[in-house]
Scaffold this active site. Structure first.
Site, PDB file in Angstrom:
ATOM      1  N   ASP A   1      -0.678   0.406  12.323  1.00 22.22           N
ATOM      2  CA  ASP A   1      -0.858   0.171  10.886  1.00 22.22           C
ATOM      3  C   ASP A   1       0.166  -0.869  10.417  1.00 22.22           C
ATOM      4  OD1 ASP A   1      -1.003   0.431   8.019  1.00 22.22           O
ATOM      5  OD2 ASP A   1      -1.928   2.380   8.329  1.00 22.22           O
TER       6      ASP A   1
ATOM      7  N   SER B   1      -5.226  -0.146   3.850  1.00 21.26           N
ATOM      8  CA  SER B   1      -5.587   0.545   5.092  1.00 21.26           C
ATOM      9  C   SER B   1      -6.935   1.248   4.997  1.00 21.26           C
ATOM     10  CB  SER B   1      -4.512   1.569   5.464  1.00 21.26           C
ATOM     11  OG  SER B   1      -3.298   0.936   5.770  1.00 21.26           O
TER      12      SER B   1
ATOM     13  N   ASP C   1      -4.067  10.541   5.781  1.00 23.31           N
ATOM     14  CA  ASP C   1      -3.804   9.169   5.369  1.00 23.31           C
ATOM     15  C   ASP C   1      -5.038   8.311   5.667  1.00 23.31           C
ATOM     16  OD1 ASP C   1      -2.307   7.199   4.214  1.00 23.31           O
ATOM     17  OD2 ASP C   1      -1.003   6.854   5.931  1.00 23.31           O
TER      18      ASP C   1
ATOM     19  N   THR D   1      -6.037   5.583   7.406  1.00 24.65           N
ATOM     20  CA  THR D   1      -6.591   5.162   8.698  1.00 24.65           C
ATOM     21  C   THR D   1      -7.241   6.310   9.452  1.00 24.65           C
ATOM     22  OG1 THR D   1      -5.019   3.337   8.822  1.00 24.65           O
ATOM     23  CG2 THR D   1      -6.076   4.005  10.869  1.00 24.65           C
TER      24      THR D   1
ATOM     25  N   GLU E   1      -3.344   6.135  15.991  1.00 27.43           N
ATOM     26  CA  GLU E   1      -2.676   5.270  15.016  1.00 27.43           C
ATOM     27  C   GLU E   1      -1.160   5.437  15.063  1.00 27.43           C
ATOM     28  OE1 GLU E   1      -2.366   4.382  10.216  1.00 27.43           O
ATOM     29  OE2 GLU E   1      -2.516   6.434  10.972  1.00 27.43           O
TER      30      GLU E   1
ATOM     31  N   HIS F   1       6.786  -1.471   4.511  1.00 31.69           N
ATOM     32  CA  HIS F   1       6.749  -1.483   3.038  1.00 31.69           C
ATOM     33  C   HIS F   1       8.159  -1.467   2.441  1.00 31.69           C
ATOM     34  CE1 HIS F   1       2.606  -1.535   1.733  1.00 31.69           C
ATOM     35  NE2 HIS F   1       2.269  -0.588   2.595  1.00 31.69           N
TER      36      HIS F   1
ATOM     37  N   ASP G   1      -4.758  -2.749  11.262  1.00 28.83           N
ATOM     38  CA  ASP G   1      -5.667  -2.702  10.121  1.00 28.83           C
ATOM     39  C   ASP G   1      -5.382  -3.840   9.149  1.00 28.83           C
ATOM     40  OD1 ASP G   1      -3.228  -1.623   9.500  1.00 28.83           O
ATOM     41  OD2 ASP G   1      -3.997   0.127   8.451  1.00 28.83           O
ATOM     42  N   HIS G   2      -4.124  -4.213   9.017  1.00 29.96           N
ATOM     43  CA  HIS G   2      -3.712  -5.314   8.151  1.00 29.96           C
ATOM     44  C   HIS G   2      -2.317  -5.739   8.582  1.00 29.96           C
ATOM     45  CE1 HIS G   2      -0.910  -2.638   6.145  1.00 29.96           C
ATOM     46  NE2 HIS G   2      -1.896  -1.752   6.066  1.00 29.96           N
TER      47      HIS G   2
ATOM     48  N   HIS H   1       1.088  -5.711   1.633  1.00 28.19           N
ATOM     49  CA  HIS H   1       0.270  -6.243   2.723  1.00 28.19           C
ATOM     50  C   HIS H   1       0.022  -7.741   2.511  1.00 28.19           C
ATOM     51  CE1 HIS H   1      -1.692  -1.966   2.967  1.00 28.19           C
ATOM     52  NE2 HIS H   1      -0.404  -1.957   3.212  1.00 28.19           N
TER      53      HIS H   1
END
Length: 582
Positions: free
Chosen positions: A128, A180, A239, A241, A378, A387, A425-426, A540
């Site tokens: 992630d 996500s 979460d 994902t 994940e 973050h 995912d990003h 992101h």
């Protein structure tokens, strides 16, 4: 279920309201599917004025069975759930009429041909927030350059021995930037999904759980091929994902509903090894986030699951259905579990598994299914530390993921019908831009070296019990982020996690965030952010993502790919034809 080609005429009456109608059709124009993939048809007319009638055709034939509703006085909607289409190009046409005149809308959909199966099993690893630069930072730390000539000393397991590689672009249905939920949903369904949504299209109702759905690859593999399904994550259990591979909702924050769908939905994974338990325990239990008395720890065992709550219990488990929760919330970073081991980070959870433990046990459980399996693993905490700009914790979680990939590659040597994919995912805006002389202490701009002054960082001079480098070394990397709030930069990590910002104590329009004074007191350099003052962390980015492929079907992953293409390439590798029901 009736295929949409068997359809009769439609006469529609209702409603009142206000101006020229605005028509919306979902699935959206240009959507692609695999044969037999189920979806909900949704047509919405907004700004209705004295509705007079409508006709809906698919491939020139009238559509029957549409359920008409009026969500508000100015709208009319039609819904038809659980539809599917055969291979080929299809066109849905809507002709609508009210007092303001006639409006039309057309949506064209393409159903890709099924392919012969190349793989029996898929292990999909998702880091992630793990963009190309994050992977590269992990490589630089795990395998430092030879200081005598600058040559590489090795590669990450996820980057070596490749049989396929791609660079993946991301976007959401409603934005060039993504989260996500919609990105994982694109991998799971092949569709563009709204930010914060999981495997559903938009609609005009307030209910976040009634949106039109599109079937996930995990549901189809279960329904049409009888394969086992597993979900592993280091993040809290519901979460975005992990939820994308077993749930449907417009709001990723529908945590209790997502937990319920794990056990009552159309996937019902055989293996669920998750971070936090907040959404699986009754409201009366400490730390619960639920509003009811549902207790999935107890109820899952009634459904045949073996429940485990520690690394010791996980490694000892021998079952066909496995459910594990290892914290009340997210599993702390690899550094906190393996190296720092502070009470502040671990609390009462002293025996949490590593990602390779969970991967190994998930595969051992799923491989008992003779039809094969699909496992999503994940590394959820990479993102959760990027973050707050804690690049060390994020990057070391990539190294933990890499050891899980290494185990999977060894497994595939004796199970060559297993396709292994590693992607994200990003991305985040992390970048390695220099070296840093850690002997000068934290927050010294003069300790940053660029070009020839960067030298060769000394990671790997000390390693932990798992063979991973310690972050504390004489010469480190200078690593920064492009998208940041106001914060203080120390260049070095810390044993106790700290958020980069704190509230400014104001309310209303003046509310915002300031650099965390505890970090500034360490000697940090004050950095002026480039995000709005209401931002308290990094965000992101639209940067492309890596994809590394190993094994049968990996030839389907190459070059530049949109994230939705990953779904179709996996389906092709597995020979997925969802027109069949087992």
């Amino acid at each position: 279920m009736k295929a949409m080609k068997y359809l009769l005429s439609l006469a529609l009456l209702v409603c009142s309201a206000a101006s020229a109608a605005d028509l919306k059709v979902y699935p959206y124009d240009g959507a692609k599917f695999v044969p037999g993939q189920r979806f909900d048809l949704r047509i919405e007319a907004e700004n209705v004025q004295n509705f007079q009638g409508a006709a809906v055709t698919l491939d020139g034939q009238p559509v029957a069975g549409l359920v008409q509703t009026t969500t508000k006085p100015t709208s009319v909607e039609w819904t038809l759930r659980g539809q599917s289409l055969p291979t080929g190009l299809h066109e849905l046409s809507v002709r609508y009429r009210d007092a303001a005149g006639e409006a039309t809308k057309t949506a064209r959909w393409y159903v890709v041909p099924a392919a012969a199966a190349r793989a029996k099993n898929v292990i999909l690893f998702i880091g992630d927030g793990m963009g190309w630069n994050t992977v590269n930072a992990a490589r630089l730390i795990a395998h430092p350059y030879n200081p005598t000539n600058g040559t590489p000393t090795g590669q990450l397991a996820m980057m070596s021995g490749l049989s396929g590689m791609a660079s993946v672009t991301t976007s959401s249905f409603d934005s060039a930037l993504a989260d996500s939920a919609n990105t994982a949903s694109s991998i799971a369904t092949g569709q563009k999904i709204q930010v914060n949504a999981l495997n559903v299209y938009p609609d005009n109702t307030a209910d976040t759980l009634d949106n039109p759905r599109v079937e996930t690859i995990t549901a189809m593999l279960r329904r049409s091929m009888g394969k086992g399904v597993g979900i592993v994550t280091s993040a809290f259990g519901v979460d975005a994902t992990p939820a994308a591979f077993a749930s449907y909702t417009r709001r990723r924050g529908d945590y209790s509903a997502i937990a319920d769908q794990y056990f009552k939905g159309d996937v019902q994974p055989d293996v669920l090894l998750l971070g936090g338990s907040r959404d699986f325990i009754p409201s009366t239990a400490p730390g619960s986030r639920r509003k009811d008395t549902t207790d999935w720890i107890t109820d899952s065992q009634k459904q045949g699951y073996t429940f485990v709550s520690s690394r010791t219990e996980l490694n000892a488990a021998n079952t066909n259905k496995l459910f594990g929760l290892f914290n009340i919330d997210n599993i702390p970073s690899y550094l906190d579990r393996a190296q720092y081991k502070t009470t502040e980070a671990l609390g009462d959870f002293k025996d949490m598994p590593y990602l390779w433990d969970s991967t190994k046990k998930a595969v051992e459980t799923l491989e008992k299914n003779p039809n094969g399996f699909f496992l999503m693993v994940e590394a959820g905490m990479v993102d959760k530390y990027e973050h707050p700009l804690d690049w060390q914790r994020g990057v070391w979680d990539v190294l933990e993921l890499d050891k899980a990939v290494e185990w999977a590659k060894d497994y595939a040597k004796t199970h060559p019908d297993t396709l292994i994919l590693v992607t994200a995912d990003h991305a985040h805006s992390l970048s390695v831009y220099g070296g840093y002389d850690a002997t000068k202490g934290p927050g010294k701009r003069e300790a940053v070296g660029v070009y020839e002054s960067a030298g060769f960082p000394t990671y790997g001079d000390k390693r932990d019990a798992n063979g991973l480098p310690l972050p504390e070394t004489a010469r480190t990397y200078a690593v920064g982020f492009a998208a940041v709030p106001d914060y203080c930069e120390t260049y070095l990590g810390r044993r106790i996690f700290l958020d980069p910002t704190v509230s400014n104590g104001k309310t209303g329009a003046e509310a915002g965030y300031l650099p965390n004074p505890k970090i500034c007191e360490e000697g940090g350099v004050t950095r002026t952010g480039n995000l709005p003052p209401t931002a308290n962390q990094g965000v992101h980015t639209a940067d492309p993502l890596p994809l590394f492929a190993f094994g049968p079907g990996s030839e389907n992953f190459f070059g530049m790919m949109d994230q939705t293409d990953l779904f179709f390439s996996m389906a092709r590798a597995l020979g997925l034809d969802a027109t069949r029901n087992r």
